[in-house]
Design an enzyme around this catalytic site. Structure first.
Site, PDB file in Angstrom:
ATOM      1  N   GLU A 178       0.806  -1.216   0.000  1.00  0.00           N
ATOM      2  CA  GLU A 178       0.000   0.000   0.000  1.00  0.00           C
ATOM      3  C   GLU A 178       0.847   1.278   0.000  1.00  0.00           C
ATOM      4  O   GLU A 178       0.820   2.060   0.967  1.00  0.00           O
ATOM      5  CB  GLU A 178      -0.963   0.018   1.193  1.00  0.00           C
ATOM      6  N   GLU A 375      -5.332  -8.726   1.091  1.00  0.00           N
ATOM      7  CA  GLU A 375      -5.948  -8.408   2.388  1.00  0.00           C
ATOM      8  C   GLU A 375      -7.427  -8.169   2.151  1.00  0.00           C
ATOM      9  O   GLU A 375      -7.798  -7.457   1.212  1.00  0.00           O
ATOM     10  CB  GLU A 375      -5.401  -7.106   2.996  1.00  0.00           C
TER      11      GLU A 375
HETATM   12  O1  IFM Z   1      -4.297  -2.976   9.293  1.00  0.00           O
HETATM   13  C1  IFM Z   1      -4.230  -2.492   7.988  1.00  0.00           C
HETATM   14  C2  IFM Z   1      -3.043  -3.086   7.242  1.00  0.00           C
HETATM   15  O2  IFM Z   1      -1.857  -2.857   7.913  1.00  0.00           O
HETATM   16  C3  IFM Z   1      -2.938  -2.461   5.872  1.00  0.00           C
HETATM   17  N1  IFM Z   1      -4.178  -2.559   5.154  1.00  0.00           N
HETATM   18  C4  IFM Z   1      -5.379  -2.153   5.843  1.00  0.00           C
HETATM   19  C5  IFM Z   1      -5.467  -2.824   7.207  1.00  0.00           C
HETATM   20  C6  IFM Z   1      -6.758  -2.396   7.930  1.00  0.00           C
HETATM   21  O3  IFM Z   1      -6.779  -1.012   8.115  1.00  0.00           O
END
Ligand code: IFM
Length: 495
Positions: A178, A375
């Site tokens: 990210e 994710e």
């Molecule tokens: O916890 C975070 C993660 O570190 C990166 N992506 C989003 C998740 C939830 O906010």
């Protein structure tokens, strides 16, 4: 480069939704969010160790000093993953453990990941290593951080160092997680470490994070003699607008440009989008930072793209204040954020699994690279009852989003895996421990782990490679939303 072959396709039966053979199921975490032991074995401070000490930076004044104590409890945590039947585990490596000052390698720090990888493999779990999930060594921040070009060069050295130790056993690598968040939240709005508010710095940081990705990819390829799969993980925005009118489309174009196309286009070799460069030209930040062969480096061939998805966001042209917020991406003017609609997660994020299908299809139309949902998950306020946590809302959220991935597969998207965020409740950055995303509950006072109902459901999905009909009916009436602006790849839909 390892070719990943798809040996079957997604199918539907009265029993449920079956995924292609070899589809990769797993859970994801990140070092600072779970490890704790932040000074053990010579680990240096990261920008997050510094940031959490700033008054008011983190809800409840929480820190990652102990987090889930995973650094010491990793053998138990790996056993737990094995108990859940998870075939893959995506974790991140703490750069300040490996290079406490951002330069000098600590063999003691590297040894932790050596042990972790062995433990995973001993339990038949495939490791997926992320090199950068936001914990920059403080020493490199002091030398200029991501707005400085040298940080990208340091990253390449770090990537090579880690690969030297783990590369004989780890095939799957993510360079950067990210970059949008690291750049814009870390240096633009300042809500994440290092807490800087400077739009120009945020854009330079974005470029150097992408450069780090390219240099890191090259370093991994140069170091690898065996199988290697390299990718980058993005949190693309699913942008919803209320009206198909020119001002609404223009607002969405700006957001899509800065959140999506600015990151994906150069990685795919198309360079930075001209309309975005024009939007941000007044900051005199990005273009001056680009050196002659940077775009070739950023376009280094990769094997897959990771997509993190939580929910869509709503935007409109600037209007009456009401409940609106201001879109604070660097250089953006004239765009409001609108409140989320419909069912929300405990974090207040909009739940809309159709947006995940739409997003996977939109990205697939842009690239032939395989996609992985790296994710996906939701925070809810869980209640413990004895040994159990009945998290019906999270269970439903996950089932709906897994179904969304299946729909995308059936419509031709090449999605190779789904990793739930997160294996266990952890330190949720600026929100501290107030937001629980885990499929395993963590009692932060005792460090006791309890598998939640969502964990049991996900375990069944991972073991059977199928989402049972009892959890999600195959016929859910999904219709792909038309893209408002089909000339641009990003997901701008009417909603
Ligand atoms: O916890 C975070 C993660 O570190 C990166 N992506 C989003 C998740 C939830 O906010």
């Amino acid at each position: 480069m390892t070719a990943v072959t798809r040996s079957s396709s997604a199918s539907t039966s009265p029993q449920g939704l079956t995924f292609p053979t070899g589809f990769r199921w797993g859970a994801a975490t990140a070092a600072y969010q779970i490890e704790g032991s932040t000074t053990v074995d010579g680990r240096g401070p990261s920008i997050w160790d510094t940031f959490v000490t700033q008054p008011g930076a983190i809800a409840g004044g929480h820190t990652g000093e102990q987090a889930c104590d995973h650094f010491r409890r990793y053998p138990d945590d790996v056993r737990l993953m094995a108990e859940l039947g998870l075939p893959c585990y995506r974790f991140s490596i703490a750069w300040p453990r490996v290079q406490p000052d951002g330069r000098t390698t600590s063999s003691a720090g590297l040894a932790f990941y050596d042990r972790l990888v062995d433990q995973l493999l001993d339990h038949g779990i495939e490791p997926i290593a992320t090199l950068y999930h936001w914990d920059l060594p403080q020493a490199l921040e002091d030398a200029g951080g991501w707005p400085a070009r040298d940080t990208a060069l340091r990253f390449a050295d770090y990537a090579q160092t880690v690969h030297q130790v783990l590369g004989d056993r780890v095939v799957d690598w993510t360079t950067v997680n990210e970059p949008f968040c690291s750049a814009y939240f870390g240096y633009g709005t300042g809500i994440h470490a290092p807490g800087i508010r400077d739009e120009a710095a945020a854009l330079r940081a974005a470029h150097h994070l992408l450069l780090a990705h390219g240099l890191g990819t090259r370093a991994l390829r140069a170091a690898a003699s065996g199988d290697l799969r390299v990718g980058i993980v993005f949190n693309f925005g699913s942008i919803l607008i209320a009206r198909d009118e020119p001002e609404y489309r223009e607002a969405a174009r700006k957001v899509d440009g800065l959140q999506n196309r600015l990151f994906l286009d150069p990685v795919l070799g198309a360079g930075y989008p001209q309309d975005v460069l024009d939007d941000i030209a007044h900051l005199e930040a990005l273009e001056p930072a680009i050196r002659s062969d940077d775009l070739d480096v950023i376009a280094a061939p990769i094997d897959q793209i990771g997509i993190n998805f939580y929910g869509p966001s709503r935007y409109a042209p600037t209007g009456d204040p009401g409940e609106r917020g201001t879109c604070d991406m660097p250089g953006v003017r004239g765009v409001d954020t609108l409140p989320p609609q419909g069912p929300l997660t405990g974090f207040g994020w909009e739940q809309d699994s159709d947006s995940l299908t739409d997003l996977l299809l939109a990205v697939s139309e842009r690239t032939d690279l395989p996609l992985v949902v790296a994710e996906n998950g939701a925070a809810f306020a869980d209640e413990v009852s004895g040994d159990r946590v009945h998290d019906a809302e999270r269970t439903r959220y996950l089932a709906e989003h897994i179904r969304a991935v299946h729909r995308a597969l059936q419509r031709g998207a090449d999605v190779r895996g789904y990793l739930v965020w997160s294996l266990m409740d952890n330190f949720e950055w600026a929100m501290g421990f107030t937001q629980r995303f885990g499929i395993v509950h963590v009692d932060f006072a005792t460090q006791r782990r309890r598998i939640k109902d969502s964990g049991l459901m996900f375990s069944e999905v991972a073991r059977s490679n199928m989402l049972p009909a009892s959890v999600a009916s195959p016929d859910d009436g999904y219709r792909r939303r038309p893209l408002v602006d089909p000339d641009r790849w990003g997901l701008i839909a009417l909603g």
